[in-house]
Write a protein that holds these residues in place. Sequence first.
Motif: not given
Length: 125
Positions: A41-52
């Motif tokens: 959750d913390e890693a992806l927080e605040g990233v509008t369009v993450p590509i994982v």
Amino acid sequence: MSALHGLTIEIDRDRNDFFMEIKAIGTLTHADYEKITPIIDEALEGVTVPIVNVYIDGTEFDGWQLQAAWDDLKIGLKHGKKFDKVALYGNQHWQEVMSKIGSWFVSGEVRYFDDPLEALAWLRG
């Protein structure tokens, strides 16, 4: 059931691109997910369009306790649209079946591999 169990995770980020490497050991419990879920959750927080892209080593994975299976599903429901590719490296037929079911919960592609180098090549390709 193996006494040794748990999840280890490593996350590399380059702007909106994420590479997660996860190793699952033994039979996973709710406590294992209580440790790993906040990290994701913390890693992806605040990233509008993450590509994982995710590499999962399941060669020592035996399954889930019921609550942990629900926790796994919740991660898929919460972050599934962010996953581009998920490669599951395993050594058991039921893991291949689970990778097909997992693809229902992520917008990207989920594939099962019995060779770790093929899995990594596909993720990076």
